[in-house]
Scaffold this active site. Structure first.
Site, mmCIF file in Angstrom:
data_model
loop_
_atom_site.group_PDB
_atom_site.id
_atom_site.type_symbol
_atom_site.label_atom_id
_atom_site.label_comp_id
_atom_site.label_asym_id
_atom_site.label_seq_id
_atom_site.Cartn_x
_atom_site.Cartn_y
_atom_site.Cartn_z
ATOM 1 N N ALA A 1 47.083 -25.188 25.830
ATOM 2 C CA ALA A 1 48.456 -25.631 26.132
ATOM 3 C C ALA A 1 49.463 -24.491 26.060
ATOM 4 C CB ALA A 1 48.874 -26.753 25.194
ATOM 5 N N SER B 1 48.370 -26.342 19.087
ATOM 6 C CA SER B 1 48.573 -26.692 20.496
ATOM 7 C C SER B 1 47.381 -27.509 20.942
ATOM 8 C CB SER B 1 48.647 -25.434 21.355
ATOM 9 O OG SER B 1 47.350 -24.883 21.565
ATOM 10 N N ASP B 2 47.553 -28.309 21.972
ATOM 11 C CA ASP B 2 46.375 -28.866 22.622
ATOM 12 C C ASP B 2 45.644 -27.683 23.277
ATOM 13 O OD1 ASP B 2 44.465 -30.558 23.684
ATOM 14 O OD2 ASP B 2 45.914 -32.069 24.298
ATOM 15 N N CYS B 3 44.398 -27.907 23.693
ATOM 16 C CA CYS B 3 43.588 -26.748 24.071
ATOM 17 C C CYS B 3 44.067 -26.116 25.368
ATOM 18 C CB CYS B 3 42.119 -27.134 24.105
ATOM 19 S SG CYS B 3 41.588 -27.560 22.432
#
Ligand SMILES: *[C@@H]1O[C@H](CO)[C@@H](O)[C@H](O)[C@H]1NC(C)=O
Ligand SMILES: *[C@@H]1O[C@H](CO)[C@@H](O)[C@H](O)[C@H]1NC(C)=O
Ligand SMILES: *[C@@H]1O[C@H](CO)[C@@H](O)[C@H](O)[C@H]1NC(C)=O
Ligand SMILES: *[C@@H]1O[C@H](CO)[C@@H](O)[C@H](O)[C@H]1NC(C)=O
Length: 782
Positions: free
Chosen positions: A304, A300-302
């Site tokens: 997210a 995931s993006d941070c």
């Protein structure tokens, strides 16, 4: 220095060197399956003769639920009872190994890394082999940092291959621009370079896909808005048509995975048509893994995952968010949400433990492919890469080459450039502007400490023999106040004036999109006043990632030349000076459309690529945008002029139906089309054809020239692009030299576009291959 002192000094040096050697030896990289440790070396997952699949299965089967949960986040702790060290999944290497993530440290023997130009400028070279060599250099430096014990991980979250859809986007600078083919090709080149290219000819992985370092195609998908008009990427729900997904947003990811064999994907913060990217089973599992054959891990993006519950309200409780992402096929959470809520999701019987095992299998497979479970890493293929490979002469000259070949000459009236003067002839030069004296600005974002640091001012200074006059002209890049009189006085006295203006990270960055397309504050006033006062037309240098409306400068006769330098990296100053003084012939071409300032009437949230004549929506990028342009995609002049000619095209006419027995359908606007056969199918392979193009350099300087080959249709129907890039190659030609280049084209890929359902179709009718002012017709008949 006296003899006594000298001896003292030498012994000090020796003692110091011994201490350093000891320190270097002590700085061992972390690894599992230590062969000197009898309790772990016999574990099945340590057995390098077995397939990685079996080893990963064995490892996962040994973990307790708590241990499993602990491994689902970027900051994965050690599992000492199994001899598994801690691992940090988050490292960055956008245009050089960076310390923007948590995995890499520059405190140690290695204290810098080669800082290549920001990606948008590197893209302007249109040179896929250059991109590949940059990837190789980054991968090597990454491995050297690990071997030196300065990395807690080898998974790098680059490249950024989102389409640069809107000129205001603060992160557009990180991308290869607005074209899907360029962006895809960049992704493939970069990933192959970084990962170490463990391929056979057919694109199959060898050595089970051993990795020099792991690259990650991000951010899937349709992510290109950070923070605009109070709308953030965390809450933005991008409304994307199947058509635009199919032929704009998704193709770079498909190439990055299918051809680049990327070992990582990052899912983006935003939602697409209501579904958070990280919770999209159709995207992560059905498309990436099943359709494109993705082999790797999905992060995931941070944070997210937390936003799916906290900000988007998509999940009803935290456990549901965890279930959503793991069931969708995400494997790793950058952040701590999965650490906090996965166990309770299992206890509440919402999440089968098998979903966790699946994710862990993907994660440990990557660490094994990186050689981190091979016992002492000196056994691994990449273990001999040492600190001398970082900031090596070769890599630093590659950074220079990238800046040289990326910089775009936008205007050059009356051949003002190159300046007729060299180091040897004294000339008086004035340099004015808020971007002249900052070497930091040249690095853009996501950078590490560079090997060298030279401002544009300093680089120009070292080219002239007499003292150069300099004034920043503004109180900063935002230029809320301009010191016009001071700047004008300096300009008055000099023979030549170079203005160094534009943007920096205070104007365009992650989490900050621009609200307009003009130069900040009083920059324009300063430029106009200085240009008017100067003895000769001035040179305007624009430092920026996203485009600017500088039509005033294009039209102003007092401004002779305009150069766009992006954020050109550690060697950008030298490259610029070489271009200005004629030691390098510029050849870069814009990878993005430069729109006029009134483009901002279009809401940034409107994801449509295609124009809509009924509502006045102008469309986006050179493929669909109907309005006026400041500079076109592909614009870029040179000190040479080049001409083109079609030498031969191996096919002039396709009889589609006779080859495919396909049904011809008709659109409401009476466009006739057939479904395009799958890319890579036998039929498509057979239909491939060659276009041979002659290119001549008419100038007196050698130059590298990117040739851009487009296709346009005779009749632009609604839904088909006005033109479409189908190939590009950068060609080096000596003064007066002529050469031929070949493009291998695939009709299924290059003559197709998506229909409203996202299905690729080929239109019946005349298509033209276009290079410069030359066209070549190809008839598609049914
Ligand atoms: C490997 O094991 C040996 C013996 O137990 C130990 O001395 C050494 O520090 C270990 N190395 C690593 C990197 O764990
Ligand atoms: C954005 O939000 C801020 C703070 O809530 C508000 O002051 C501002 O007017 C808003 N801007 C727009 C364009 O809505
Ligand atoms: C996870 O829990 C820790 C400790 O309670 C807390 O500090 C952290 O903010 C939590 N993470 C998220 C993403 O909610
Ligand atoms: C340029 O910047 C450097 C470092 O910030 C500073 O030391 C130097 O004096 C500046 N040069 C000029 C000519 O102002």
């Amino acid at each position: 220095m006296g003899l006594q002192q000298k001896i003292g000094y030498i012994s000090l040096v020796i003692i110091f060197s011994l201490a350093m050697a000891a320190a270097i030896e002590a700085a061992q990289p972390p690894f599992a399956c230590n062969s000197s440790n009898p309790s772990t070396k016999k574990l099945t997952f340590c057995s390098t003769e077995l397939p990685i699949k079996q080893r990963a299965e064995d490892l996962v089967s040994r973990l307790t639920l708590d241990e499993k949960v602990s491994q689902l986040v970027n900051d994965a702790p050690a599992i000492p009872r199994l001899g598994i060290p801690a691992y940090q999944w988050w490292s960055e290497s956008l245009h050089g190994v960076a310390d923007a993530g948590l995995g890499v440290s520059f405190e140690g023997t290695i204290h810098a890394a080669t800082s290549f130009p920001q990606v948008i400028l590197t893209a302007a070279s249109f040179d896929a082999h250059l991109w590949y060599r940059i990837g190789q250099a980054i991968g090597k430096e990454a491995r050297a940092v690990y071997n030196q014990g300065q990395a807690q991980g080898m998974t790098f979250w680059a490249p950024n291959i989102n389409i640069f859809r809107d000129p205001r986007w603060g992160r557009g600078q990180e991308t290869p621009g607005e074209d899907p083919l360029v962006t895809g090709r960049y992704g493939v080149s970069y990933v192959r370079g970084v990962q170490g290219d463990s391929f056979e000819g057919g694109g199959k992985l060898v050595n089970e896909g051993h990795l020099q370092a792991s690259a990650c195609c991000k951010h899937m998908t349709a992510y290109d808005l950070d923070r605009w008009d109070n709308i953030t990427r965390y809450i933005f729900d991008a409304q994307v048509t199947p058509q635009d997904l199919a032929d704009t947003y998704q193709p770079p990811f498909r190439s990055c995975i299918e051809e680049g064999r990327a070992s990582g994907i990052m899912c983006a913060y935003n939602r697409v048509n209501g579904v958070p990217n990280c919770a999209n089973y159709n995207l992560l599992t059905k498309t990436a893994r099943e359709k494109w054959g993705f082999y790797g891990y999905i992060t995931s993006d941070c944070d997210a995952v937390s936003i799916i519950y906290d900000d988007q309200g998509y999940a009803k409780d935290p456990e549901d968010a965890v279930v959503d992402v793991l069931k969708a096929g995400m494997d790793l959470n950058c952040g701590s949400y999965l650490k906090n809520h996965t166990k309770s999701a299992v206890q509440q019987k919402k999440l089968p433990e098998a979903e966790i095992d699946r994710a862990l299998h993907n994660l440990f497979s990557i660490r094994m492919r990186l050689g981190l479970f091979n016992g002492n890493p000196s056994q691994f293929v990449f273990s001999s890469i040492g600190p001398s490979q970082v900031c090596s002469k070769e890599h630093q000259s590659l950074a220079l080459e990238a800046a040289q070949n990326g910089i775009v000459l936008l205007k050059n009236d009356a051949n003002l450039l190159p300046l007729p003067c060299r180091r040897t002839t004294p000339i008086s030069l004035a340099v004015i502007g808020p971007n002249a004296n900052s070497s930091q600005t040249l690095l853009g974002n996501y950078h590490g400490p560079p090997c060298t640091s030279i401002s544009l001012l300093h680089a120009l200074e070292s080219y002239v023999t007499s003292p150069l006059r300099y004034h920043p002209g503004c109180n900063g890049v935002a230029c809320s106040s301009a010191l016009i009189n001071d700047a004008v006085n300096i300009a008055n006295e000099a023979e030549y004036v170079v203005l160094i203006m534009g943007l920096d990270q205070s104007q365009e960055r992650e989490d900050h999109d621009r609200v307009d397309l003009v130069l900040p504050g009083k920059q324009k006033n300063l430029i106009i006043a200085v240009a008017r006062a100067a003895k000769k037309p001035v040179v305007l240098v624009l430092v920026c990632g996203g485009p600017l409306d500088v039509s005033f400068a294009e039209d102003d006769d007092n401004i002779g030349s305009i150069l766009w330098v992006g954020y050109p990296g550690e060697a950008g100053g030298v490259a610029l000076a070489q271009i200005i003084f004629g030691d390098h012939n510029p050849g870069g071409r814009l990878p993005i459309t430069w729109y006029p300032k009134d483009f901002i009437k279009v809401p940034m949230t409107d994801m449509r690529m295609r124009s809509d004549p009924y509502s006045g929506y102008p469309g986006r990028t050179y493929r669909f945008y109907q309005g006026k342009k400041v500079f076109e995609f592909g614009h870029g002049i040179s000190y040479s002029t080049y001409s083109y000619s079609f030498i031969a095209v191996s096919l002039n006419e396709f009889h589609l139906t006779s080859m495919t027995a396909m049904k011809v359908s008709e659109n409401s606007d009476s466009t006739r089309y057939v479904l395009a056969p799958e890319k890579g199918s036998k039929f498509c392979e057979r239909m491939k054809f060659l276009a041979i193009i002659g290119v001549k350099n008419h100038g007196v300087m050698a130059g590298k020239h990117p040739v851009l080959l487009f296709v346009r249709r005779e009749k632009v129907t609604h839904g088909s692009p006005m033109k479409q890039l189908v190939g590009f190659q950068a060609l080096s030609l000596k003064a007066g030299e002529r050469a031929e280049i070949e493009f291998l084209l695939s009709p299924c890929e290059h003559l197709s576009r998506a229909d409203e359902h996202g299905v690729l179709v080929m239109e019946i009718g005349t298509h033209f291959l276009v290079v410069g002012d030359q066209e070549y017709p190809i008839n598609v008949v049914a």
